[in-house]
Structure formats: structure tokens, C-alpha cells
Motif scaffolding. Structure first.
Motif, PDB file in Angstrom:
ATOM      1  N   THR A  93      26.179  54.793  24.039  1.00 60.38           N
ATOM      2  CA  THR A  93      27.230  54.746  25.064  1.00 60.38           C
ATOM      3  C   THR A  93      27.792  53.329  25.095  1.00 60.38           C
TER       4      THR A  93
ATOM      5  N   SER B 117      27.156  54.330  30.211  1.00 61.58           N
ATOM      6  CA  SER B 117      27.464  55.589  30.886  1.00 61.58           C
ATOM      7  C   SER B 117      28.398  56.473  30.065  1.00 61.58           C
TER       8      SER B 117
ATOM      9  N   ASP C  34      32.161  50.799  31.349  1.00 57.01           N
ATOM     10  CA  ASP C  34      31.531  52.108  31.081  1.00 57.01           C
ATOM     11  C   ASP C  34      30.412  52.045  30.049  1.00 57.01           C
TER      12      ASP C  34
ATOM     13  N   SER D 160      29.651  61.604  27.905  1.00 54.81           N
ATOM     14  CA  SER D 160      28.748  61.054  28.925  1.00 54.81           C
ATOM     15  C   SER D 160      27.597  62.042  29.085  1.00 54.81           C
TER      16      SER D 160
END
Length: 578
Positions: free
Chosen positions: A515, A529, A526, A552
Motif C-alpha cells: 500500500t 491504507s 494514503d 485497500s
């Protein structure tokens, strides 16, 4: 009357001598006189009166009433001795008559005797000392008659109540209150039946509260249970029985206006009852226990999984119902030489083979399982850049462009640029003149700038090709779709890094994408996540965008992304799939 007596004397030639004595034989000689009076007056004492009558013809004598009696008559030539008896008079003045009757005439002698009570006074009216009274249950009140005239001789009366259930009255006028209500008390005279009344209002007797108690001073309930508390007031016949109920913690337990306790959630609360009369109180300590909700089912987010040696996968167990009291579970692997599982459900692939991971609920012993297949990593190496054969149209690199391991984020690129950077603004974007409406390359719509009909990156503008060589390139949107359609995508942690693992349905091989987030307005956002990865395909609807993968914990999608945005690149090998 005098003429009648005179007439009698004319014919009978009567003369009388009276001597009256009481019962002590005291006498009074009145002398020889003719009967020329109509009245004889006597004192209250008993008397014996002697009367001598002289007459030339026969006659009779009679007396009225009973207290005046002719006791005896003795006669001689033209002379009669009459003895009268008069009783003692302890009452009122009275009058009697002695009647003498001859052949030719009648004479009446009135005999009056004084009474010890004097003259008789007739009654004309009666009233009561009170015409209305208000008394309380159990109390008494003396009513008195008021006579007119006050010295009326006959003052005898009777009493009566219109409702003995409300109030009674005695023979002498004493009123007793029985119960709440109204009644009329009437007095009636013996003489003339004259009446008077008194309106009686009886009030309920006020009996004060002295204490209050509850049937429970301590109580244990389970959530959603109820209990009816009972309050006892002393004395039992206290007038005001009203009470109020309160709880000192309505989040734990409430109480209704009639004492019904409702347990809401675990904790303690004090229920108090208070009397309206006197403010007397009693309490009950209520302990509320958590409601035991049994487990009915358990499930896993994966029924099966394919891992490569050394990989990990976080399994998530869902206990039903969601509010079951005991959510505790235990984990077990059928073969720890193939795969192990931690107390939190984290699977670690150990060696090639299969193992069943089982989760068991503490409540009820319910189970769910996941079949884990562990394979050896099959990969290649080209000029120091490893790849994995997933059985698809292209081979996928094991790490991002600019990274040295599958877990590293690597470098970030604008779409169509080959050098990494950290400024994602349109003013620094290579293929425009400062804005998204002034595109200079890769455009099919004149509203966005110069039209050249190019919809896929050329090799000189492909970051993978430019940095790793001509055998490598960025995947097309179709190749990303192929990966998503032909692999099992698992949200997992690999070597401490969150990401998605794609396990091929064709041969079980896998790749891991971390991620890595993306750059926006000069900052990396981000990361940890979301994962964002470029494709080489232009978004033809809005050519200032290109397709990218966005994933995600909730899922994975193929969406348009602004060409100036900075995202990682995962290279592929092989002919392009349109």
C-alpha cells in the motif's frame, strides 16, 4: 255556675262544712258555710277533705280525674258527710271537678291543686345548637336542642340520622362520625312533633405515614430483565398512600411510576421510593449483569488460500451474532510443518504442502476452516530484476520500479514521465503547457489540447522501459484486469507491510503489492491504507486522466487518475495486451 248552685240551694237547702287534712291528719275547719264558691284550692301535699251536704232531696256526687276521688259518703237526716281523697302532686298545677246532682239541679265544684313544678308551660318551637357541622371519621360532637319557650314543660325529644353509615346519633344527641359522606341529624319533640335539623359532613380521617419499606433491599438482574418492587406503607391505613420512584442511574436501570424495575446494562443503580406524605424513603440496590448471548456461528473471510513459502495471510473470524457475549476463539493448524497460525489468526506459510487452519469458538465449540496450499516460489531473473510467472499473458515483476524488495514502495512517477519526482502539479507535468486543458501528447479530444490520437504510452515515455530496459514496460489496463480476474486477491501483511497478495488461480504463484499511496499537492498520502499503480492506458473519456489500480482493505478497482499524480509502477514482461 253561681246561679246553678243557688238554684240547688233553693231546693236542697245545702250547706257545707269543709275540713281538709293531709295524710298527717291535720285538719282545717272551714265552718258552716253554704256552697257558694266554684273553686277549692289545695296545696301539693296529699289531702283528705270532708264535705257536709244538707238537702231535702236525694242527690249524687262524682269526681274527675283519678287523683280526685270520693272516698266515702255517710248520711243522716238531711245531712250527708262526703270524704274526698286528693293525692300528692309532684308535677304541674292541676284541676279537678266535683259534681253534685239532685233531682232538680246540678252544682260543680272546681278543685285546684298546686304542683311542685308549678304551672305547665306549652312548647312552641325547637331548634338545634348547630345547624351544620364538619367532623372527621371517629370524632363525636354533642348537639343540644333549644326550646321555645326555654322553660317549656315538656322537653322530651327523639333523635334520628338520615344515614347511620355516615354518622350516628345517640338518644341524647351525641353525633359520631362513621365514614366520609354527609348525613342529616333530626331532633323531634314529644310535644307537637316539632323538628330541627343539622347537616353533618364527615371528612376522611387523616392518618399520617410513619414509615415505608420495600420487599427487596438488594436485587440482581440480567440485562432486559424486569422486577416488580412492592412498597409497604405503615400504618397500612395511612390516608395518603402516594409515592414516587427514582433511579440514580437510568443508564443501568429504570423504574416506572408503579415500581417496575427494568435492567438496561451491566452496572449498579439505587432505586428509591419516597412517600408524598412525610417524605419517608426506602431503597433497593440493583446489580445488573450482562446478558449472556450465545454464539450461533463462526465464519472465516477465506475458505481457501494459496501462499508461497514465507508468505503470511491474516485470517479474520466473524462470530455470530455480532453481540454474542463470549467472542473468544482459538486457532489451530492441522500441519505446522506446512503452515502455522498465531493466536490472532495470522497464517505463515512454512513449506510446500497443504494444511487446514481451524478457528474454534470458546462458547459452543463452533468451528470454521480455511484450506491453505503452500507452494514454492517460481520466478525468473532478467538483468537483476525478478519476475513471477502467474500463468497469464505477461510475467509480473516481484517489486516496484525503484524498489529492492516486494515490500518497498519504490519511486513515484507522473503518467508518461520516466524520471521520479515529488511535485504532482500540472505546471511541472511534461506533456502539457501548464494545465490539464493544454495537453501536448496523448490526447483524443481537442477540449484538452493538441489531438494526436495516442491512447497508450510509447516505449520512450514508459517509465519501466526507460529504467529497466526494453524487455520491461508498464501494464495496460487490460493486463491489470487479467490479473484481478485470474488471481485471488488477499489483504494481508507481508514482512510487516500492508498490501494485497495476488495468488494465481492457474498455477498458485503470487506477487505482493504494498500500500504505497500516492503524492498529492507535494505530500505522500494514503500510504499503509491504499495502493495506487499506473497502467499504460489513457482514459479516452477524459484524456487528462489515465487508468490506474486503486486498492485497500475494502477491495480493488480500476479507475481513472489524474496524469500529473505521482504513483508507483509495477513492471511487466511480454507482448502488450490491448
Amino acid at each position: 255556675m253561681k246561679r246553678a248552685i243557688a238554684y240547688l240551694l233553693c231546693f236542697v237547702c245545702v250547706s257545707a262544712l269543709f275540713s281538709c287534712t293531709n295524710f298527717k291528719d291535720e285538719s282545717v275547719d272551714l265552718g258552716g258555710v253554704k256552697i257558694d264558691t266554684e273553686k277549692l284550692s289545695l296545696s301539693p301535699e296529699s289531702h283528705v277533705c270532708n264535705l257536709t251536704v244538707r238537702s231535702g232531696e236525694k242527690w249524687t256526687v262524682s269526681s274527675t280525674p283519678d287523683w280526685l276521688k270520693v272516698q266515702s259518703i255517710s248520711d243522716s237526716r238531711f245531712k250527708w258527710d262526703v270524704s274526698l281523697s286528693v293525692s300528692e302532686n309532684n308535677e304541674y298545677n292541676r284541676s279537678g271537678q266535683l259534681t253534685l246532682q239532685s233531682k232538680s239541679s246540678t252544682a260543680v265544684l272546681t278543685v285546684e291543686q298546686q304542683g311542685r313544678k308549678g304551672s305547665y308551660v306549652p312548647l312552641t318551637a325547637v331548634a338545634l345548637s348547630e345547624t351544620s357541622i364538619e367532623i372527621t371519621e371517629g370524632e363525636t360532637r354533642q348537639l343540644k336542642p333549644v326550646f321555645t319557650p326555654a322553660d317549656a314543660s315538656n322537653q322530651n325529644v327523639t333523635w334520628k340520622s338520615s344515614s347511620d353509615a355516615v354518622a350516628t346519633v345517640s338518644s341524647d344527641g351525641l353525633v359520631t362520625a362513621v365514614q366520609e359522606g354527609t348525613a342529616t341529624i333530626t331532633v323531634t319533640t314529644e310535644e307537637g312533633a316539632k323538628t330541627a335539623t343539622c347537616q353533618v359532613t364527615v371528612k376522611k380521617k387523616v392518618i399520617p405515614v410513619t414509615s415505608i419499606s420495600l420487599d427487596k433491599t438488594a436485587l440482581t438482574l440480567t440485562e432486559e430483565e424486569t422486577y416488580q418492587l412492592t412498597a409497604t406503607i405503615e400504618p397500612a391505613d395511612a390516608t395518603n398512600q402516594n409515592v414516587t420512584w427514582t433511579s440514580d442511574d437510568t443508564a443501568v436501570a429504570t423504574v416506572s411510576s408503579d415500581g417496575l424495575v427494568m435492567a438496561l446494562q451491566a452496572g449498579t443503580a439505587t432505586i428509591m421510593v419516597t412517600t408524598e406524605d412525610g417524605g419517608k424513603t426506602a431503597t433497593c440496590r440493583v446489580t445488573v449483569k450482562m446478558k449472556e448471548i450465545p454464539v450461533t456461528d463462526v465464519s472465516l473471510d477465506y475458505a481457501e488460500a494459496t501462499l508461497t513459502e514465507g508468505d503470511t495471510l491474516q485470517l479474520t473470524a466473524t462470530v455470530s451474532p455480532a453481540d454474542a457475549t463470549n467472542q473468544n476463539v482459538s486457532w489451530e493448524s492441522s500441519d505446522t510443518f506446512v503452515a502455522t497460525v498465531s493466536d490472532s489468526g495470522l497464517i505463515t506459510a512454512v513449506s510446500e504442502g497443504t494444511a487446514t487452519i481451524t478457528v474454534t469458538t470458546e462458547d459452543g465449540g463452533l468451528t470454521a476452516s480455511c484450506l491453505v496450499t503452500v507452494i514454492k516460489e517460481e520466478s525468473g531473473d532478467d538483468d537483476g530484476h525478478e519476475y513471477v510467472d502467474l500463468g497469464l499473458s505477461v510475467k509480473w515483476a516481484t517489486c516496484n520500479l525503484g524498489a529492492n524488495s516486494p515490500e518497498e514502495y519504490g519511486d513515484y512517477f507522473a503518467w508518461g514521465e520516466t524520471a521520479p519526482k515529488s511535485d504532482d502539479s500540472w505546471t511541472t507535468y511534461k506533456w502539457c503547457e501548464g494545465s490539464d486543458s493544454t495537453l501536448t501528447k496523448y490526447n483524443i479530444n481537442s477540449d484538452y489540447g493538441i489531438v494526436d490520437e495516442r491512447t497508450r504510452l510509447e516505449m520512450e515515455d514508459d517509465a519501466a522501459c526507460a529504467n529497466w530496459g526494453e524487455k520491461w514496460r508498464m501494464p495496460t489496463d487490460a493486463e491489470w484486469s487479467e490479473l484481478m480476474d485470474n488471481c485471488i486477491s488477499m489483504w494481508t501483511i507481508q514482512n510487516g507491510v500492508l498490501g494485497r497478495k495476488f495468488v494465481s488461480k492457474k498455477n498458485g504463484n503470487s506477487i505482493f503489492l504494498p500500500t504505497a499511496g500516492h503524492w498529492y499537492e507535494g505530500s505522500l498520502i494514503d500510504a499503509r491504507s491504499h495502493g495506487f499503480y499506473w497502467s499504460s492506458s489513457l482514459c479516452t473519456d477524459t484524456p487528462d486522466n489515465a487508468y490506474c489500480v486503486d486498492f485497500s482493505s475494502r477491495g480493488i478497482y480500476l479507475d481513472p487518475g489524474s496524469r500529473s499524480s505521482l504513483m508507483p509502477v509495477r513492471p511487466v514482461r511480454g507482448p502488450a495486451t490491448e
